[in-house]
Design a protein around this motif. Structure first.
Motif, PDB file in Angstrom:
ATOM      1  N   ASP A   1      37.152  41.982  42.847  1.00 17.19           N
ATOM      2  CA  ASP A   1      37.580  40.581  42.788  1.00 17.19           C
ATOM      3  C   ASP A   1      38.210  40.225  44.138  1.00 17.19           C
ATOM      4  OD1 ASP A   1      39.876  42.057  42.719  1.00 17.19           O
ATOM      5  OD2 ASP A   1      40.481  41.435  40.708  1.00 17.19           O
ATOM      6  N   ASP A   2      38.843  39.061  44.201  1.00 19.17           N
ATOM      7  CA  ASP A   2      39.407  38.647  45.484  1.00 19.17           C
ATOM      8  C   ASP A   2      40.832  39.135  45.654  1.00 19.17           C
ATOM      9  OD1 ASP A   2      37.161  37.432  46.502  1.00 19.17           O
ATOM     10  OD2 ASP A   2      37.486  35.674  45.243  1.00 19.17           O
ATOM     11  N   VAL A   3      41.002  40.425  45.457  1.00 17.39           N
ATOM     12  CA  VAL A   3      42.319  41.022  45.627  1.00 17.39           C
ATOM     13  C   VAL A   3      42.218  42.035  46.762  1.00 17.39           C
ATOM     14  CG1 VAL A   3      44.069  42.486  44.549  1.00 17.39           C
ATOM     15  CG2 VAL A   3      42.992  40.674  43.218  1.00 17.39           C
ATOM     16  N   LEU A   4      43.152  41.941  47.709  1.00 15.10           N
ATOM     17  CA  LEU A   4      43.152  42.880  48.830  1.00 15.10           C
ATOM     18  C   LEU A   4      44.141  44.002  48.553  1.00 15.10           C
ATOM     19  CD1 LEU A   4      43.330  40.279  51.747  1.00 15.10           C
ATOM     20  CD2 LEU A   4      41.297  41.232  50.640  1.00 15.10           C
ATOM     21  N   ASN A   5      43.927  45.122  49.223  1.00 11.57           N
ATOM     22  CA  ASN A   5      44.848  46.252  49.083  1.00 11.57           C
ATOM     23  C   ASN A   5      45.301  46.632  50.495  1.00 11.57           C
ATOM     24  OD1 ASN A   5      46.102  48.704  48.618  1.00 11.57           O
ATOM     25  ND2 ASN A   5      44.682  49.273  46.981  1.00 11.57           N
TER      26      ASN A   5
ATOM     27  N   SER B   1      49.460  40.436  41.799  1.00 14.43           N
ATOM     28  CA  SER B   1      48.500  39.456  42.313  1.00 14.43           C
ATOM     29  C   SER B   1      47.171  39.554  41.600  1.00 14.43           C
ATOM     30  CB  SER B   1      48.247  39.716  43.793  1.00 14.43           C
ATOM     31  OG  SER B   1      49.424  39.541  44.491  1.00 14.43           O
ATOM     32  N   GLY B   2      46.528  38.408  41.486  1.00 12.45           N
ATOM     33  CA  GLY B   2      45.191  38.380  40.906  1.00 12.45           C
ATOM     34  C   GLY B   2      44.294  37.475  41.710  1.00 12.45           C
ATOM     35  N   SER B   3      43.280  36.947  41.060  1.00 12.49           N
ATOM     36  CA  SER B   3      42.295  36.137  41.774  1.00 12.49           C
ATOM     37  C   SER B   3      42.751  34.703  42.014  1.00 12.49           C
ATOM     38  CB  SER B   3      40.989  36.091  40.982  1.00 12.49           C
ATOM     39  OG  SER B   3      40.481  37.388  40.888  1.00 12.49           O
TER      40      SER B   3
ATOM     41  N   THR C   1      43.798  37.064  47.741  1.00 14.36           N
ATOM     42  CA  THR C   1      43.382  36.205  48.863  1.00 14.36           C
ATOM     43  C   THR C   1      43.789  34.754  48.588  1.00 14.36           C
ATOM     44  OG1 THR C   1      41.215  36.002  47.848  1.00 14.36           O
ATOM     45  CG2 THR C   1      41.418  37.605  49.594  1.00 14.36           C
ATOM     46  N   ALA C   2      43.753  34.361  47.313  1.00 14.38           N
ATOM     47  CA  ALA C   2      44.098  32.979  46.960  1.00 14.38           C
ATOM     48  C   ALA C   2      45.566  32.673  47.276  1.00 14.38           C
ATOM     49  CB  ALA C   2      43.818  32.738  45.482  1.00 14.38           C
TER      50      ALA C   2
END
Ligand code: PRX
Length: 676
Positions: free
Chosen positions: A544-548, A290-292, A556-557
């Motif tokens: 960035d908009d990455v959750l763990n 996953s990325g942004s 998140t996207a």
């Protein structure tokens, strides 16, 4: 010149940096790991390794790997255009180095040693496979794939339970030069379909079913649903189906002409298959991560560099030896499983342990029961599992003989000091080094970690860079290196290393945008960090908009796109908030389409939309329908405020006067207080 998306990325980073970091100012003890001399040697060797990375990695590549033809140059290319290449023009095969090397007569021979040791869902359901048996089985799988038309360079998708055959099939692909694309068996049919579409993979390997914690996993059925999706239309030619737990899912339906009873086909093959001569820079595998943005990216790893890095980091970070019982209890579907269940240990001629079940099945002592029964000496898991198990107290591990343990490893997120101490004291009895390994899918292997019996340990810090990894801390706004200790910024790497990803499958521009362009001249992993007074690194989390979530990386996207795919949702903003076990949990703010009302039923549907689009591991903890979201006057969602509200840190909201409608904040605070 930076593009708009890069600027947006930087802005988000800066916004996140302003968050306080929990562990940053706690005063914690330092635990000695070995002698001062050993630590001194590390420091000298590390400095030498980064002074001349070509020498460091070139020397190792010659001694650690078997080459069919030697490389002509150690390294070439740069971060800027993503042209990095290692061990140029060398020819080798990863499977040969992991399996054949140990089966051929000579000094390296370990053919009768156990290579794979597997424990199934039910305790005591054990299989052991020697290197010689592995060579024969891998060869047969390779021949079976070839007999159906699989060729060098083809992408083979795998959606498999944690059984020895997942490792064998990965090795078989490597043997014939096919590029494996393993999808973790917790992903949904939609997620499989998207990955098949994106890679154009004609081949899919699966099993009839799996079992985890006593629950049936209908893997083949999920694959059938994926292939039937419109985006997959006409792509998949053959589905190879291993038999494993068909009875648990009530059998499977085989589609004539497409589905192949794989065990039968394999049984009919010759037990030797020659290895394809792969160029160092030929693709070894892709792994989607996953990325942004909404679409996951196919992180690409190549043969020579990854193989050396996997071997060397496993040997060094875990001090693995021939008689060790090494167990990484991750799933082979993630990078941890690729590098530290399958490739790393086997490349070192050591046995690897594969575990199909969960730490809670049949009870919370399963890991410790396995340590006792198998005399596990090196044990590698994630902080989320440690936190989940420590809740049940010390009595459970204390019932078992854990004296075989020598080294404990952790990966996936920063480990909180309380969990570290429990791992060190209750599991390791203060006799084991706890190695906190920081890395990511893209780095191929450990890039910052303490070394056992060498680096002093500070609970929560991944300590110091691995050999040959030239780490720096950058000012997030100027991109300039911050010298000295006691500093905070974003982590970056200044020189290429062999295990780094070379591209995103089919989208080199995206690769450059995400990793190379944010800070030109550096590789940017996407994490914030602090370098303390002693020069030790502390990862402060994604910028960035990455959750763990429980060590699983979720964009998140991706969650937002699953939500807005439901007709009831007109707008969605997804943020993470701290969670005692998972590390981070998911909170979704949604505005509803006119005509829809909040109800238990609707919330269930929205949760299901996320599970269907990504998988159950992405289930949110909170879904909060709201009449509005905090928008700037230019219409951007202010996630910082949403994160603070989700975390309950409402006294730290900061300036809200720039919002188009500041009153929305009070509404959100009230709504969230009802949700908790
Ligand atoms: O944020 C870092 C965190 O996990 C991210 C990588 O996720 P993934 O590619 O899924 O790989 C997970 C297994 C390597 C990193 O960008 N992370 C991983 N290990 C640590 C960590 N954060 C702090 N300490 C770690 N030891």
């Amino acid at each position: 010149m930076t593009t708009e998306s890069e600027q947006a990325l930087k802005k988000r980073k800066i916004e996140k940096e302003t968050q306080p970091t929990n562990m940053a100012h706690e005063i914690l003890p330092v635990y000695a790991a070995g002698s001062d001399a050993a630590f001194g040697d590390y420091k000298i060797k590390y400095q030498e390794s980064i002074k001349d990375t070509s020498k460091y990695w070139g020397d190792l590549a010659k001694t650690e790997l078997d080459w069919f033809a030697p490389f002509t140059h150690v390294q070439n290319g740069s971060f800027e255009d993503g042209s990095v290449a290692w061990f140029l023009n060398g020819k080798l095969n990863t499977c040969y180095n992991a399996v054949d090397r140990w089966c051929l007569p000579g000094d390296n021979y370990r053919g009768t040693d156990v290579a794979l040791r597997w424990e199934g869902d039910e305790a005591g359901d054990v299989r052991e496979i020697t290197f010689e048996e592995l060579l024969k089985k891998v060869s047969k799988i390779a021949n079976a794939l070839k007999s159906q038309g699989v060729k060098k360079g083809d992408v083979v998708t795998m959606y498999m339970p944690m059984i020895p055959e997942i490792a064998m099939t990965m090795l078989a692909c490597a043997r014939i030069g096919a590029v494996h694309s393993v999808i973790f068996a917790g992903f949904s049919a939609d997620a499989i379909a998207e990955r098949i579409r994106s890679s154009g993979s004609k081949w899919l390997v699966t099993a009839d079913g799996g079992k985890r914690g006593g629950r049936a996993l209908p893997l083949k059925k999920i694959c059938d649903t994926a292939i039937a999706k419109e985006i997959c239309h006409g792509i998949v030619e053959k589905v190879f189906v291993f038999e494993h737990h068909g009875e648990a899912v009530g059998g499977v339906h085989m589609v004539e002409g497409r589905d192949v009873a794989f065990d039968e086909l394999i049984a009919a093959q010759r037990p030797y298959c020659p290895c394809e001569w792969m160029d160092s820079e030929d693709n070894l595998f892709i792994l989607y991560t996953s990325g942004s943005t909404g679409r996951p990216k196919g992180v690409l790893h190549t043969t020579g560099g990854y193989t050396l890095f996997a071997k060397h980091t496993t040997a060094t970070s875990f001090d693995i030896r021939r008689n060790d019982v090494y167990a990484c209890v991750a799933d082979a579907g993630w990078i941890t499983g690729h590098t530290y269940i399958v490739y790393g240990p086997l490349l070192n001629g050591c046995s690897t342990f594969m575990f199909e079940s969960t730490p809670m099945y049949p009870d919370n002592g399963r890991y410790w029961d396995m340590v006792q029964r198998h005399k596990i000496s090196i044990f590698y898991t994630a902080p989320t599992a440690i936190r989940a198990l420590m809740r049940f107290g010390d009595e459970i591990p204390n019932k078992y003989d854990l004296s075989s343990l020598r080294i404990l490893g952790t990966v996936g997120e920063p480990i909180n000091p309380e969990a570290w101490r429990w791992y060190y004291e209750v599991i390791g009895k203060k006799n084991c080094s706890v190695v906190d390994t920081y890395w990511q899918t893209e780095t191929g292997g450990h890039i910052i970690t303490n070394l056992p019996s060498t680096t002093p340990m500070k609970p929560g810090s991944c300590t110091l860079p691995f050999y040959g990894i030239d780490t720096v801390v950058l000012d997030p706004q100027t991109g300039k290196e911050i010298e000295g200790n006691g500093v905070e910024g974003v982590l970056a790497i200044r020189q290429p290393w062999p295990g780094m990803t070379r591209s995103c499958l089919g989208d080199h521009e995206r690769y450059l945008t995400v990793y190379m362009k944010p800070y030109p001249g550096y590789y940017f992993p996407g994490d914030g960090c602090r370098r303390d007074e002693d020069g030790f690194y502390w990862i402060t989390g994604r910028v960035d908009d990455v959750l763990n979530v429980s060590g699983h990386r979720i964009g998140t996207a991706e969650v937002e796109s699953a939500l807005v795919g439901h007709p009831a949702v007109s707008q969605a903003a997804v943020v993470g908030f701290p969670h005692a076990i998972k590390g981070e949990a998911i909170c979704c703010y949604t505005t509803l389409t006119v005509g829809y009302e909040e109800s238990e039923e609707l919330l269930k549907e929205l949760k299901m939309a996320i599970r269907t689009s990504i998988g159950p591991f992405a289930s949110p903890d909170i879904i909060c329908p709201t009449p509005g979201l905090p928008l700037t006057r230019s219409g951007k969602i202010m996630r910082r405020i949403l994160r603070k509200i989700a975390s309950g840190e409402i006294d730290q909201l900061g300036d809200t006067t720039t919002l188009a409608d500041p009153s929305v904040v009070d509404v959100l605070i009230k709504k969230m207080s009802e949700k908790r």
